[in-house]
Design a protein around this motif. Structure first.
Motif, PDB file in Angstrom:
ATOM      1  N   ALA A 149      -9.973   5.160  -0.241  1.00 11.15           N
ATOM      2  CA  ALA A 149     -10.911   5.919  -1.067  1.00 11.15           C
ATOM      3  C   ALA A 149     -11.360   4.998  -2.193  1.00 11.15           C
ATOM      4  O   ALA A 149     -10.744   4.935  -3.254  1.00 11.15           O
ATOM      5  CB  ALA A 149     -10.245   7.177  -1.627  1.00 11.15           C
ATOM      6  N   SER A 150     -12.435   4.257  -1.936  1.00  8.30           N
ATOM      7  CA  SER A 150     -12.836   3.190  -2.850  1.00  8.30           C
ATOM      8  C   SER A 150     -13.203   3.713  -4.229  1.00  8.30           C
ATOM      9  O   SER A 150     -12.911   3.069  -5.237  1.00  8.30           O
ATOM     10  CB  SER A 150     -14.016   2.415  -2.249  1.00  8.30           C
ATOM     11  N   GLY A 151     -13.832   4.885  -4.291  1.00  5.92           N
ATOM     12  CA  GLY A 151     -14.234   5.416  -5.587  1.00  5.92           C
ATOM     13  C   GLY A 151     -13.076   5.799  -6.477  1.00  5.92           C
ATOM     14  O   GLY A 151     -13.234   5.913  -7.699  1.00  5.92           O
ATOM     15  N   LEU A 152     -11.896   6.000  -5.891  1.00  6.27           N
ATOM     16  CA  LEU A 152     -10.727   6.405  -6.662  1.00  6.27           C
ATOM     17  C   LEU A 152      -9.706   5.277  -6.821  1.00  6.27           C
ATOM     18  O   LEU A 152      -8.686   5.454  -7.485  1.00  6.27           O
ATOM     19  CB  LEU A 152     -10.050   7.597  -5.973  1.00  6.27           C
ATOM     20  N   GLY A 153      -9.978   4.141  -6.193  1.00  2.00           N
ATOM     21  CA  GLY A 153      -9.028   3.043  -6.263  1.00  2.00           C
ATOM     22  C   GLY A 153      -7.810   3.242  -5.384  1.00  2.00           C
ATOM     23  O   GLY A 153      -6.779   2.594  -5.592  1.00  2.00           O
ATOM     24  N   TRP A 154      -7.909   4.121  -4.380  1.00  2.00           N
ATOM     25  CA  TRP A 154      -6.802   4.346  -3.450  1.00  2.00           C
ATOM     26  C   TRP A 154      -7.081   3.533  -2.193  1.00  2.00           C
ATOM     27  O   TRP A 154      -7.961   3.875  -1.394  1.00  2.00           O
ATOM     28  CB  TRP A 154      -6.686   5.823  -3.101  1.00  2.00           C
ATOM     29  N   HIS A 155      -6.344   2.453  -2.014  1.00  2.00           N
ATOM     30  CA  HIS A 155      -6.605   1.540  -0.912  1.00  2.00           C
ATOM     31  C   HIS A 155      -5.379   1.386  -0.018  1.00  2.00           C
ATOM     32  O   HIS A 155      -4.257   1.261  -0.510  1.00  2.00           O
ATOM     33  CB  HIS A 155      -7.026   0.168  -1.441  1.00  2.00           C
ATOM     34  N   ASP A 156      -5.604   1.401   1.299  1.00  2.00           N
ATOM     35  CA  ASP A 156      -4.561   1.167   2.292  1.00  2.00           C
ATOM     36  C   ASP A 156      -3.336   2.049   2.051  1.00  2.00           C
ATOM     37  O   ASP A 156      -2.196   1.603   2.102  1.00  2.00           O
ATOM     38  CB  ASP A 156      -4.156  -0.311   2.294  1.00  2.00           C
ATOM     39  N   VAL A 157      -3.589   3.326   1.772  1.00  2.00           N
ATOM     40  CA  VAL A 157      -2.511   4.283   1.520  1.00  2.00           C
ATOM     41  C   VAL A 157      -1.967   4.812   2.848  1.00  2.00           C
ATOM     42  O   VAL A 157      -2.732   5.283   3.697  1.00  2.00           O
ATOM     43  CB  VAL A 157      -3.018   5.466   0.663  1.00  2.00           C
ATOM     44  N   ASP A 158      -0.668   4.734   3.023  1.00  2.00           N
ATOM     45  CA  ASP A 158      -0.021   5.252   4.220  1.00  2.00           C
ATOM     46  C   ASP A 158       0.199   6.755   4.045  1.00  2.00           C
ATOM     47  O   ASP A 158       1.092   7.190   3.319  1.00  2.00           O
ATOM     48  CB  ASP A 158       1.313   4.541   4.443  1.00  2.00           C
ATOM     49  N   LEU A 159      -0.621   7.559   4.716  1.00  2.00           N
ATOM     50  CA  LEU A 159      -0.547   9.006   4.540  1.00  2.00           C
ATOM     51  C   LEU A 159       0.699   9.599   5.179  1.00  2.00           C
ATOM     52  O   LEU A 159       1.156  10.667   4.761  1.00  2.00           O
ATOM     53  CB  LEU A 159      -1.808   9.663   5.110  1.00  2.00           C
ATOM     54  N   THR A 160       1.255   8.952   6.189  1.00  2.00           N
ATOM     55  CA  THR A 160       2.491   9.470   6.755  1.00  2.00           C
ATOM     56  C   THR A 160       3.630   9.361   5.754  1.00  2.00           C
ATOM     57  O   THR A 160       4.498  10.226   5.696  1.00  2.00           O
ATOM     58  CB  THR A 160       2.862   8.717   8.048  1.00  2.00           C
TER      59      THR A 160
END
Length: 386
Positions: A149-160
């Protein structure tokens, strides 16, 4: 028989309260076969029956198929740029419990900790009845369930990892594998899930090709082709907000210039007014949309026209038979319909102008993403239940 059982459960989910007689007719089952399958599903605590409303017709009264009172449930989770919400959803789509809270920090670690704590509490309350989870997030989701989520600065987040964090509170969630070992997890972009929900239960039911657009802090969307959401090879399909329909002098957080999403949200309105970017662009945009100040209304109209022009380009390229608008898109359609319609019609190819695909407010409103998350979770779970 297992296939028929799954079909019957799916029908009971998509058409809540369908009668046993209608279910048998729709599935091409005889009365005896339908009775046997319903009995077996009831014995397995997957389905229950209740008296159907009087039809006024002659013949034996029939029963309605409903969720079993101790049957399986799913968690539907929606994370936005401002808050999160978790619903406990039964067969048929009804919500039993809902919890929500604003983010205390924009940092992903804080957001994930808050969501995990709430999910853990619900797992303690409902135990093994919780069998699957659907997750809506404001960014692209890869096939291996990693969020950007580039607009929030959330990058390569492992959702599991987000939803597996508290193993002590209940059974693990599994992205893939045998559902008997624990609940299943599916995660998608919020706009894609809202599109799926509108096609299943909202304004796009019955559409051949539906285009859904959702504006929050930027713009996302999805195409639903004959009931199937087109997500792309890497899960990034529908990122219409990053098409170059905006001002080429504006750099998007994604790294590209001229992205459409930067021209149709709250930050675009602030830019037109010569103001700094607001910390909460959705709240800010809705305040301006309801404003009576001439300068602020002019900014709203300008953004609405930019939205209409972009929609025309997508309709020309996709040949959709309707367009649904969610989030701020629905607010703009209500506040500035003339500006959107004028720009939309002006941008359409001549072939579309005699009967332009209608622009509709999303029937599910802000509930679209979380409704879609629940639908996806049930879609994933149903084949494992029988």
């Amino acid at each position: 028989m297992t296939t028929r059982s799954t079909e019957l459960l799916r029908l009971a989910h998509t058409r809540p309260g369908v009668t046993r007689a209608d279910a048998a007719r729709l599935l091409g089952l005889g009365t005896g076969a339908a009775t046997e399958i319903v009995s077996r599903l009831a014995h397995a605590s997957l389905l229950a029956e209740a008296p159907a409303p009087p039809s006024g017709g002659r013949g034996r009264p029939t029963t309605a198929l409903i969720a079993h009172p101790t049957g399986p449930l799913v968690l539907a989770v929606a994370i936005t740029h401002e808050d999160w919400r978790i619903d406990v959803v039964e067969l048929g789509g009804a919500t039993l419990t809902s919890v929500a809270a604003p983010h205390t920090s924009p940092d992903w670690a804080a957001v994930s900790a808050s969501v995990t704590a709430a999910a853990s509490s619900l797992r303690l309350a409902y135990g093994e009845r919780l069998r699957a989870m659907g997750l809506s997030v404001p960014g692209t989701v890869s096939p291996d369930l990693r969020l950007d989520a580039s607009g929030l600065g959330w990058h390569d987040v492992d959702l599991t990892a987000l939803l597996l964090a508290d193993a002590s509170s209940g059974p693990h969630l599994m992205a893939r594998g045998d559902a008997s070992l624990g609940p299943l997890l599916v995660a998608r972009n919020d706009a894609s899930l809202a599109a799926a929900a509108e096609s299943a239960r909202g304004a796009a039911v019955g559409a051949t090709v539906a285009l859904h657009l959702r504006i929050e802090a930027g713009l996302g969307g999805a195409v639903v082709d004959h009931g199937r959401v087109l997500t792309g090879a890497r899960g990034a399909g529908g990122e219409f907000g990053h098409m170059p329909f905006g001002d080429p002098a504006v750099t998007c957080p994604c790294g590209a210039q001229g992205c459409w999403g930067t021209a149709v949200d709250g930050t675009a309105m602030a830019r037109l007014l010569g103001r700094p970017a607001p910390p909460d662009p959705v709240t800010y945009a809705r305040r301006l949309i309801s404003s009576t100040q001439p300068a602020e209304q002019a900014a709203v109209r300008a953004v609405a026209a930019t939205l209409g022009r972009g929609i025309a380009g997508l309709v020309n390229g996709l040949d959709a038979d309707l367009v649904t608008l969610g989030g701020l898109g629905a607010d703009l359609l209500a506040a500035a319909p003339a500006e959107i319609a004028t720009a939309y019609r002006a941008g359409l190819m001549r072939v579309h102008r005699p009967a332009p695909p209608p622009l509709l407010q999303a029937a599910l409103g802000d509930d679209g993403p979380i409704t879609g998350a629940g639908e996806e979770a049930w879609s994933l779970l149903l084949p494992w239940l029988t």
